[in-house]
Design a protein around this motif. Structure first.
Motif, mmCIF file in Angstrom:
data_model
loop_
_atom_site.group_PDB
_atom_site.id
_atom_site.type_symbol
_atom_site.label_atom_id
_atom_site.label_comp_id
_atom_site.label_asym_id
_atom_site.label_seq_id
_atom_site.Cartn_x
_atom_site.Cartn_y
_atom_site.Cartn_z
ATOM 1 N N ILE A 182 0.856 -1.188 0.000
ATOM 2 C CA ILE A 182 0.000 0.000 0.000
ATOM 3 C C ILE A 182 0.893 1.240 0.000
ATOM 4 O O ILE A 182 1.847 1.336 0.768
ATOM 5 C CB ILE A 182 -0.928 0.018 1.234
ATOM 6 C CG1 ILE A 182 -1.850 -1.210 1.199
ATOM 7 C CG2 ILE A 182 -1.734 1.295 1.278
ATOM 8 C CD1 ILE A 182 -2.817 -1.238 0.024
ATOM 9 N N TYR A 183 0.566 2.193 -0.848
ATOM 10 C CA TYR A 183 1.399 3.380 -1.018
ATOM 11 C C TYR A 183 1.231 4.359 0.149
ATOM 12 O O TYR A 183 0.153 4.506 0.702
ATOM 13 C CB TYR A 183 1.041 4.091 -2.326
ATOM 14 C CG TYR A 183 1.294 3.238 -3.546
ATOM 15 C CD1 TYR A 183 2.530 3.241 -4.169
ATOM 16 C CD2 TYR A 183 0.294 2.417 -4.056
ATOM 17 C CE1 TYR A 183 2.768 2.447 -5.275
ATOM 18 C CE2 TYR A 183 0.518 1.612 -5.160
ATOM 19 C CZ TYR A 183 1.761 1.637 -5.772
ATOM 20 O OH TYR A 183 1.994 0.838 -6.856
ATOM 21 N N SER A 211 -2.243 -2.800 -6.157
ATOM 22 C CA SER A 211 -3.085 -2.462 -5.005
ATOM 23 C C SER A 211 -3.002 -0.978 -4.700
ATOM 24 O O SER A 211 -1.927 -0.394 -4.662
ATOM 25 C CB SER A 211 -2.642 -3.256 -3.765
ATOM 26 O OG SER A 211 -3.020 -4.613 -3.869
ATOM 27 N N ALA A 212 -4.167 -0.375 -4.506
ATOM 28 C CA ALA A 212 -4.284 1.028 -4.072
ATOM 29 C C ALA A 212 -3.839 2.034 -5.120
ATOM 30 O O ALA A 212 -3.707 3.222 -4.819
ATOM 31 C CB ALA A 212 -3.540 1.265 -2.760
ATOM 32 N N VAL A 213 -3.612 1.600 -6.348
ATOM 33 C CA VAL A 213 -3.367 2.556 -7.424
ATOM 34 C C VAL A 213 -4.719 3.173 -7.793
ATOM 35 O O VAL A 213 -5.707 2.454 -7.949
ATOM 36 C CB VAL A 213 -2.751 1.859 -8.655
ATOM 37 C CG1 VAL A 213 -2.614 2.838 -9.817
ATOM 38 C CG2 VAL A 213 -1.395 1.263 -8.295
ATOM 39 N N PRO A 214 -4.809 4.488 -7.921
ATOM 40 C CA PRO A 214 -6.092 5.126 -8.267
ATOM 41 C C PRO A 214 -6.720 4.509 -9.517
ATOM 42 O O PRO A 214 -6.013 4.133 -10.458
ATOM 43 C CB PRO A 214 -5.694 6.586 -8.514
ATOM 44 C CG PRO A 214 -4.487 6.790 -7.666
ATOM 45 C CD PRO A 214 -3.738 5.485 -7.719
ATOM 46 N N VAL A 231 -2.906 -7.784 -8.147
ATOM 47 C CA VAL A 231 -3.510 -7.263 -6.912
ATOM 48 C C VAL A 231 -3.299 -8.292 -5.808
ATOM 49 O O VAL A 231 -3.684 -9.447 -5.950
ATOM 50 C CB VAL A 231 -5.018 -6.991 -7.089
ATOM 51 C CG1 VAL A 231 -5.656 -6.631 -5.746
ATOM 52 C CG2 VAL A 231 -5.252 -5.877 -8.097
ATOM 53 N N SER A 232 -2.688 -7.865 -4.727
ATOM 54 C CA SER A 232 -2.456 -8.768 -3.601
ATOM 55 C C SER A 232 -2.894 -8.133 -2.286
ATOM 56 O O SER A 232 -3.826 -8.588 -1.643
ATOM 57 C CB SER A 232 -0.969 -9.152 -3.516
ATOM 58 O OG SER A 232 -0.704 -9.917 -2.360
ATOM 59 N N LYS A 272 -14.460 -8.021 -7.394
ATOM 60 C CA LYS A 272 -15.349 -7.496 -8.435
ATOM 61 C C LYS A 272 -15.003 -6.049 -8.789
ATOM 62 O O LYS A 272 -15.027 -5.659 -9.964
ATOM 63 C CB LYS A 272 -16.814 -7.607 -7.987
ATOM 64 C CG LYS A 272 -17.340 -9.038 -8.000
ATOM 65 C CD LYS A 272 -18.683 -9.174 -7.302
ATOM 66 C CE LYS A 272 -19.789 -8.460 -8.009
ATOM 67 N NZ LYS A 272 -21.102 -8.712 -7.373
ATOM 68 N N SER A 273 -14.654 -5.258 -7.792
ATOM 69 C CA SER A 273 -14.316 -3.861 -8.065
ATOM 70 C C SER A 273 -13.067 -3.767 -8.937
ATOM 71 O O SER A 273 -12.988 -2.932 -9.849
ATOM 72 C CB SER A 273 -14.111 -3.087 -6.761
ATOM 73 O OG SER A 273 -12.909 -3.447 -6.111
ATOM 74 N N LYS A 274 -12.097 -4.634 -8.703
ATOM 75 C CA LYS A 274 -10.864 -4.614 -9.495
ATOM 76 C C LYS A 274 -11.115 -5.106 -10.929
ATOM 77 O O LYS A 274 -10.555 -4.568 -11.894
ATOM 78 C CB LYS A 274 -9.796 -5.473 -8.821
ATOM 79 C CG LYS A 274 -9.318 -4.925 -7.486
ATOM 80 C CD LYS A 274 -8.696 -3.555 -7.635
ATOM 81 C CE LYS A 274 -8.188 -3.010 -6.321
ATOM 82 N NZ LYS A 274 -7.598 -1.648 -6.463
#
Length: 289
Positions: A182-183, A211-214, A231-232, A272-274
């Motif tokens: 996570i950034y 992960s967490a990229v806009p 994505v992890s 699902k969102s990804k």
């Protein structure tokens, strides 16, 4: 349907300018959660494991469960070994039935990275197994691989072209400013570099550290040629937080069916969102559903 090589899956995604999410799974339960999300959205998907997960669950067991889940949910499914530096583990995964493996020799000089990648490509080329390799260094932590922020290096387009030509690798993960985990702030993604690399090579590109990229940045990366989006952290954090919240709300409720149901719901929502962000929903042809 079973498990499929990710090579044609990613080539098709690249041609159609959508992505395919590769979700790191850390348990047998999470394999089913990810595939249920993909089936609901009629999307292809890639299940992905780290070397640590292979050592914990064993490659043969992971393949058996993934194959059964893929047949049950009936969507195009790949099984990928991520960030592996150990040739023996790569062979173990391929023999077990993995359909994609990553040889990560990015910490070595260019020539050695080429040689190590060539070795794996030679092993897998007749087995219909996809090979992924990395150029540059993606920052952050992935199992035992730690790359400090100051040591992260972006891939050079000319080297990417030469690397693909020398190795014949069908999938390339160039470092372009993202990081594992996570950034702390907004990721500094080099979109111009992605565009130049995509123009230099004819293979699908992989976005590590998804992960967490806009959302808008992920979509832009996909449009520029990133066909596989990893994505992890976000996935495992979602279901782990759901379990933690269960025990905060109901500390005496020790039934695994109760807290795992909440984990499942959180994982499916996140997956699902990804999938929707990369645009792969409703891309499975009717014969598969």
């Amino acid at each position: 349907m079973g498990l499929q090589s990710t090579t044609p899956m990613l080539q098709k995604a690249k041609a159609n300018k959508h992505g395919i999410v590769a979700f790191n799974v850390h348990s047998f339960d999470s394999i089913f959660w990810v595939l249920e999300a993909a089936a609901e959205l009629k999307s292809p998907v890639i299940l992905q494991t780290t070397v640590g997960t292979v050592k914990s669950l064993k490659a043969d067991n992971i393949v058996r469960v993934a194959r059964a889940a893929a047949e049950h949910f009936n969507v195009p499914t790949g099984l990928h070994l991520d960030h592996c530096t150990d040739y023996s583990v790569i062979k173990e995964a391929i023999r077990a039935g993995y359909t994609s493996v990553m040889i990560d020799a990015s910490m070595h000089p260019f020539e050695e990275n080429v040689a190590r990648t060539q070795e794996v490509v030679a092993l897998a080329k007749t087995l219909n197994v996809n090979i992924e390799a990395e150029l540059g260094k993606v920052g952050g932590v992935e199992d035992d691989i730690v790359v400090a922020e100051e040591d992260a290096q972006k891939a050079i387009p000319e080297e990417c072209k030469r690397f693909v030509e020398l190795t014949g690798v069908p999938t390339l993960a160039p470092a372009i400013g993202t990081a594992h985990g996570i950034y702390k702030g907004k990721p500094d993604i080099d979109f111009k570099r992605i565009e130049e690399i995509a123009a230099s090579v004819d293979v699908p590109l992989v976005l590590h550290g998804g992960s967490a990229v806009p959302e808008e940045d992920v979509r832009h990366c996909v449009q520029l040629g990133m066909a596989k989006v990893n994505v992890s952290t976000e996935l495992k954090n979602a279901y782990s937080e759901a379990i933690r919240q269960h025990f905060i709300d109901s500390p005496e409720s020790l039934d695994p069916r109760a807290y795992l149901q909440k984990a499942k719901e959180a994982a499916i929502e996140m997956a699902k969102s990804k999938i929707q962000i990369v645009g792969s929903e409703n891309t499975v042809v009717p014969a598969f559903v």
